[in-house]
Motif scaffolding. Sequence first.
Motif, short mmCIF file in Angstrom:
data_model
loop_
_atom_site.label_atom_id
_atom_site.label_comp_id
_atom_site.label_asym_id
_atom_site.label_seq_id
_atom_site.Cartn_x
_atom_site.Cartn_y
_atom_site.Cartn_z
N TRP A 198 0.85 -1.19 0.00
CA TRP A 198 0.00 0.00 0.00
C TRP A 198 0.89 1.25 0.00
CZ3 TRP A 198 -5.24 -0.15 2.88
CH2 TRP A 198 -5.83 -1.42 2.75
N ALA A 199 0.39 2.33 -0.58
CA ALA A 199 1.14 3.58 -0.60
C ALA A 199 0.18 4.76 -0.49
CB ALA A 199 1.97 3.70 -1.88
N ASP B 46 -7.31 7.95 -2.82
CA ASP B 46 -5.99 8.35 -3.33
C ASP B 46 -4.89 7.38 -2.90
OD1 ASP B 46 -6.79 10.81 -4.61
OD2 ASP B 46 -7.13 11.60 -2.59
N ILE B 47 -5.21 6.45 -2.02
CA ILE B 47 -4.25 5.44 -1.59
C ILE B 47 -4.23 4.32 -2.62
CG2 ILE B 47 -3.73 3.74 0.23
CD1 ILE B 47 -5.12 5.62 2.21
N THR B 48 -3.05 3.78 -2.88
CA THR B 48 -2.93 2.70 -3.86
C THR B 48 -2.53 1.39 -3.18
OG1 THR B 48 -0.60 3.20 -4.32
CG2 THR B 48 -2.26 4.29 -5.69
N ILE B 49 -2.97 0.30 -3.78
CA ILE B 49 -2.57 -1.03 -3.36
C ILE B 49 -1.90 -1.70 -4.55
CG2 ILE B 49 -3.33 -3.28 -2.48
CD1 ILE B 49 -5.75 -1.91 -1.25
N PRO C 189 -5.28 2.40 -7.41
CA PRO C 189 -6.03 3.19 -6.43
C PRO C 189 -7.19 2.39 -5.83
CG PRO C 189 -5.65 4.44 -8.45
CD PRO C 189 -5.25 3.02 -8.74
N ILE C 190 -7.49 2.68 -4.57
CA ILE C 190 -8.61 2.02 -3.91
C ILE C 190 -9.91 2.61 -4.45
CG2 ILE C 190 -9.79 1.60 -1.73
CD1 ILE C 190 -7.07 1.70 -0.33
#
Length: 382
Positions: free
Chosen positions: A265-266, A304-307, A311-312
């Motif tokens: 995750w980022a 806006d968080i990515t896995i 993006p989620i």
Amino acid sequence: MNTINSYGPPGNLDDLDDTGLKAWSMFIGDSVDQAIKGPDPSQVLNDSPRSQFYDLTKTDTAADAQQATVTWTAFPRRIKVHSLSDIQRWQRADASRDVQDEYCEWSVTRDPASGKITKVMFTCEGPEYWNLLAQSDPAKVLQLYQTHISPDVKHGDLFGATGTYQPRNQWNDSTSHGAMHLIQANNTLGAEIELAAAATIVRNIDGTELTTDQDLIQCSRYGEPERNSDPHIGGAVNALARQKADIALADPVGLYFDDLKTDGWATPDGSDPKSYWTRRRGDESHPVRFVYEVPQDKGFTVGDITINGTPIQYGAQIADYITIRLSAVACRFGQSTTPPKTACLQVPTAPAGAAEAARHISSLPAHGYHAAPHPTSRTRRR
């Protein structure tokens, strides 16, 4: 070790008064006792009694006790194995609470302008607890909904014209307007108790002891073979039973969140993505409610968080990384004298009522019982 005086509420929650706590303990005790007894042998063969399962309030837990924790992935496996792509399975899992069948359900909140996810509510609280709380303290139920779902919730939204609590109400019946507690038909504490008890039956078929998760669930029919949870729970419990141990569900009896893994995750600002995973109900060791939400002052949202670079866009993407658990207690290892069953679950053909039992069981993908949403009644799972 001594017996316990009473069963505690799920998550060691403090919602119930003394009368409610006694009623809850009685409900769990009655459910455990019924699960020990098992189904009527005139209707279902080779599935009762479950003498290696025991009631913590009636039978001592011996000094050699070990706690066994069973975990599984929250994303519904039946959706995963019958979908053609990740996008398809995420969309399907986010579309309805009725497919979220791994004892974890969720609801997604989006920004109305951008459509990005701002919050995802996750719950693993069984409906029986909420029905009892609604009988004991309706005002508390309303207050909890207003705190955790929306301040706009009204008494009539939850209790209707009759004054009877509706578990599936406008604030707890979708994947977009809130998730207060479990509503999927098989996501009940009664199902958990029955499954664990049925899984204590050791099976030795034609001289071969059954040991794999799928062999056991196909033979004992205590759950859905395609779920993450049922086969794994049954297999873990049966492994203890094969060690000739006595087994109980640990107090407080319930399903609990185990963990959220955020490897890969980022976040836009480099902050820890797990820091936005917040426990909202249940104590630290027995969490029953989490919310994934980024504070407004951070300047970005969940969307806006990515896995792994993606993006989620769905709550289901988060569910991929959540594990749910239950805990059992096993003791008196090597002491059980209960012989294994030498046949799988069967429906008798001769006694009266067998035809109805056969019709009922044939309609099920797996054998099992669950307590009805009302904690004083119990029906076969349909």
